[in-house]
Design a protein around this motif. Structure first.
Motif, PDB file in Angstrom:
ATOM      1  N   GLU A  77       0.821  -1.217   0.000  1.00  0.00           N
ATOM      2  CA  GLU A  77       0.000   0.000   0.000  1.00  0.00           C
ATOM      3  C   GLU A  77       0.853   1.265   0.000  1.00  0.00           C
ATOM      4  O   GLU A  77       0.480   2.269  -0.613  1.00  0.00           O
ATOM      5  CB  GLU A  77      -0.933  -0.005   1.213  1.00  0.00           C
ATOM      6  N   VAL A  78       1.994   1.232   0.691  1.00  0.00           N
ATOM      7  CA  VAL A  78       2.845   2.429   0.738  1.00  0.00           C
ATOM      8  C   VAL A  78       3.788   2.505  -0.456  1.00  0.00           C
ATOM      9  O   VAL A  78       4.536   3.468  -0.598  1.00  0.00           O
ATOM     10  CB  VAL A  78       3.650   2.500   2.053  1.00  0.00           C
ATOM     11  N   GLY A  79       3.773   1.499  -1.322  1.00  0.00           N
ATOM     12  CA  GLY A  79       4.585   1.524  -2.538  1.00  0.00           C
ATOM     13  C   GLY A  79       5.998   1.008  -2.374  1.00  0.00           C
ATOM     14  O   GLY A  79       6.838   1.207  -3.256  1.00  0.00           O
ATOM     15  N   ALA A  80       6.271   0.327  -1.252  1.00  0.00           N
ATOM     16  CA  ALA A  80       7.630  -0.189  -1.031  1.00  0.00           C
ATOM     17  C   ALA A  80       7.905  -1.420  -1.895  1.00  0.00           C
ATOM     18  O   ALA A  80       9.046  -1.646  -2.311  1.00  0.00           O
ATOM     19  CB  ALA A  80       7.841  -0.524   0.436  1.00  0.00           C
ATOM     20  N   ILE A  81       6.865  -2.217  -2.157  1.00  0.00           N
ATOM     21  CA  ILE A  81       7.034  -3.427  -2.955  1.00  0.00           C
ATOM     22  C   ILE A  81       5.821  -3.636  -3.843  1.00  0.00           C
ATOM     23  O   ILE A  81       4.748  -3.057  -3.610  1.00  0.00           O
ATOM     24  CB  ILE A  81       7.211  -4.697  -2.076  1.00  0.00           C
ATOM     25  N   GLN A  82       6.007  -4.455  -4.862  1.00  0.00           N
ATOM     26  CA  GLN A  82       4.890  -4.929  -5.688  1.00  0.00           C
ATOM     27  C   GLN A  82       5.042  -6.438  -5.805  1.00  0.00           C
ATOM     28  O   GLN A  82       6.101  -6.933  -6.217  1.00  0.00           O
ATOM     29  CB  GLN A  82       4.923  -4.285  -7.078  1.00  0.00           C
ATOM     30  N   LEU A  83       4.019  -7.159  -5.392  1.00  0.00           N
ATOM     31  CA  LEU A  83       4.052  -8.619  -5.402  1.00  0.00           C
ATOM     32  C   LEU A  83       3.120  -9.172  -6.475  1.00  0.00           C
ATOM     33  O   LEU A  83       2.166  -8.510  -6.881  1.00  0.00           O
ATOM     34  CB  LEU A  83       3.645  -9.177  -4.038  1.00  0.00           C
ATOM     35  N   GLU A  84       3.419 -10.380  -6.909  1.00  0.00           N
ATOM     36  CA  GLU A  84       2.565 -11.053  -7.888  1.00  0.00           C
ATOM     37  C   GLU A  84       2.381 -12.503  -7.460  1.00  0.00           C
ATOM     38  O   GLU A  84       3.349 -13.248  -7.311  1.00  0.00           O
ATOM     39  CB  GLU A  84       3.190 -10.999  -9.278  1.00  0.00           C
ATOM     40  N   VAL A  97       8.036  -8.444  -7.792  1.00  0.00           N
ATOM     41  CA  VAL A  97       8.164  -7.965  -9.169  1.00  0.00           C
ATOM     42  C   VAL A  97       8.665  -6.530  -9.248  1.00  0.00           C
ATOM     43  O   VAL A  97       9.103  -6.074 -10.301  1.00  0.00           O
ATOM     44  CB  VAL A  97       6.831  -8.099  -9.935  1.00  0.00           C
ATOM     45  N   ASN A  98       8.626  -5.819  -8.128  1.00  0.00           N
ATOM     46  CA  ASN A  98       9.171  -4.455  -8.109  1.00  0.00           C
ATOM     47  C   ASN A  98       9.369  -4.034  -6.659  1.00  0.00           C
ATOM     48  O   ASN A  98       8.723  -4.589  -5.752  1.00  0.00           O
ATOM     49  CB  ASN A  98       8.237  -3.470  -8.818  1.00  0.00           C
ATOM     50  N   ARG A  99      10.242  -3.082  -6.455  1.00  0.00           N
ATOM     51  CA  ARG A  99      10.463  -2.575  -5.100  1.00  0.00           C
ATOM     52  C   ARG A  99      11.077  -1.199  -5.170  1.00  0.00           C
ATOM     53  O   ARG A  99      11.735  -0.825  -6.154  1.00  0.00           O
ATOM     54  CB  ARG A  99      11.383  -3.514  -4.316  1.00  0.00           C
ATOM     55  N   ASP A 100      10.845  -0.412  -4.119  1.00  0.00           N
ATOM     56  CA  ASP A 100      11.455   0.903  -3.957  1.00  0.00           C
ATOM     57  C   ASP A 100      12.488   0.750  -2.840  1.00  0.00           C
ATOM     58  O   ASP A 100      12.133   0.700  -1.659  1.00  0.00           O
ATOM     59  CB  ASP A 100      10.390   1.939  -3.580  1.00  0.00           C
ATOM     60  N   ALA A 129      20.850   4.062  -4.973  1.00  0.00           N
ATOM     61  CA  ALA A 129      19.915   4.774  -4.083  1.00  0.00           C
ATOM     62  C   ALA A 129      19.951   4.271  -2.650  1.00  0.00           C
ATOM     63  O   ALA A 129      18.922   4.179  -1.989  1.00  0.00           O
ATOM     64  CB  ALA A 129      18.487   4.686  -4.642  1.00  0.00           C
ATOM     65  N   VAL A 130      21.140   3.939  -2.163  1.00  0.00           N
ATOM     66  CA  VAL A 130      21.300   3.510  -0.781  1.00  0.00           C
ATOM     67  C   VAL A 130      22.008   4.610   0.004  1.00  0.00           C
ATOM     68  O   VAL A 130      23.135   4.980  -0.329  1.00  0.00           O
ATOM     69  CB  VAL A 130      22.117   2.206  -0.685  1.00  0.00           C
TER      70      VAL A 130
END
Length: 310
Positions: free
Chosen positions: A58-65, A75-78, A118-119
């Motif tokens: 919900e906060v956009g830290a990860i995208q799961l499938e 599948v994606n992460r910030d 970006a670390v």
């Protein structure tokens, strides 16, 4: 709607902190652990794990499938947001004092390489690899920069320590030589006073190998004082790296005479990043670093084409 900070202090939010650390050690495209695995690993209820994963999405830290019986995939992460959720403000590394252009270039290269992924990152500087490894062991830093030789010793002698990244030949020093108070000397001889720093395994072992069949007087001193003590005539000879040209016009210098020292010098020339195996999220970030970026920046600083910035 509650802010991210407020949501992180809920039951699900606190669980999300732990899960975020775990996901930082994974690459996009990997299958994440099952809910039951997370629950067992972190001593959490299944509902709490599910709520934590939902919060991270919900906060956009990860995208799961979800792929049915094949499991659930990242599948994606910030990365920067995952760091924030995990409560890690920045990575801290520790390396030798930046007294040479080689070290200034290495420090600048590390800063730029971490920026690329970006670390958030910062560096501390500490003389003596033993001191740096002790600080790593005590949790003061996330990784330590040493020579490959020291890294291999640490891996064998210190439980959990291992090399996370090798940076290649001549990334730590260009090499070592023997420096002499007398410009006409070409080798260490019996009766010489030889400077040695037992807190620096690189310098100590190179010196010991070169002098193993000689009757010399070892004079213990701080590594950073060796060239000054040579110039003042307090000692006759010392092993030092070729990147430091201070007093070069006053001192003699020569290559190693023994094969043992020459062989060891090659292992000492390479920089490595050492981590504690209990921090997989740190190891994954280090694995993401671009060696090409580090080498390119280090070379540019050494050649005066770029100002050091660390």
């Amino acid at each position: 709607m509650a802010s991210l900070s407020e949501r992180l202090y809920t039951k699900n939010g606190l669980a999300a902190r732990s899960i975020a650390r775990r996901l930082l050690s994974m690459a996009v495209g990997e299958q994440i652990p099952r809910v039951s695995d997370f629950a067992s690993e972190l001593s959490l209820g299944r509902g709490t794990v599910q709520g934590a994963l939902r919060l991270l999405e919900e906060v956009g830290a990860i995208q799961l499938e979800s792929r049915g019986h094949l499991g659930t995939y990242l599948v994606n992460r910030d990365v920067s947001l995952l760091w924030k959720v995990a409560g890690i403000t920045q990575l801290m590394g520790v390396m030798p004092l930046p007294y040479s252009r080689k070290y200034e270039g290495l420090a600048t290269g590390l800063v730029e390489a971490f920026s690329e992924i970006a670390v958030p990152f910062n560096l501390a500087f500490m003389r003596g690899s033993e001191h740096r490894l002790d600080a790593l062991k005590n949790g003061r830093y996330d990784f330590a920069v040493t020579s490959r030789m020291v890294g291999e010793l640490a891996r064998k002698q210190m439980e959990g320590f291992h090399i996370a990244k090798r940076l290649g030949p001549s990334s730590f020093v260009s090499g070592h030589e023997i420096f002499f108070a007398d410009r006409h000397e070409v080798a260490i001889r019996d009766g010489m006073r030889v400077g040695i720093d037992y807190s620096s395994p690189d310098q100590y072992m190179l010196t010991s190998y070169e002098c193993r069949l000689l009757r010399v007087e070892f004079v213990e001193m701080n590594y950073m004082q060796l060239l000054d003590m040579l110039k003042e005539g307090v000692i006759d000879a010392a092993v030092w790296n070729k990147d430091e040209l201070r007093y070069a016009e006053y001192l003699g210098r020569a290559p190693f005479q023994t094969e043992h020292a020459r062989h060891l010098s090659r292992a000492v020339s390479e920089a490595v990043l050492i981590v504690d195996g209990e921090r997989p999220e740190v190891e994954q970030r280090i694995a993401d670093l671009s060696i090409d970026t580090i080498h390119g920046v280090q070379r540019a600083v050494e050649q005066g084409q770029k100002f050091p910035c660390y």
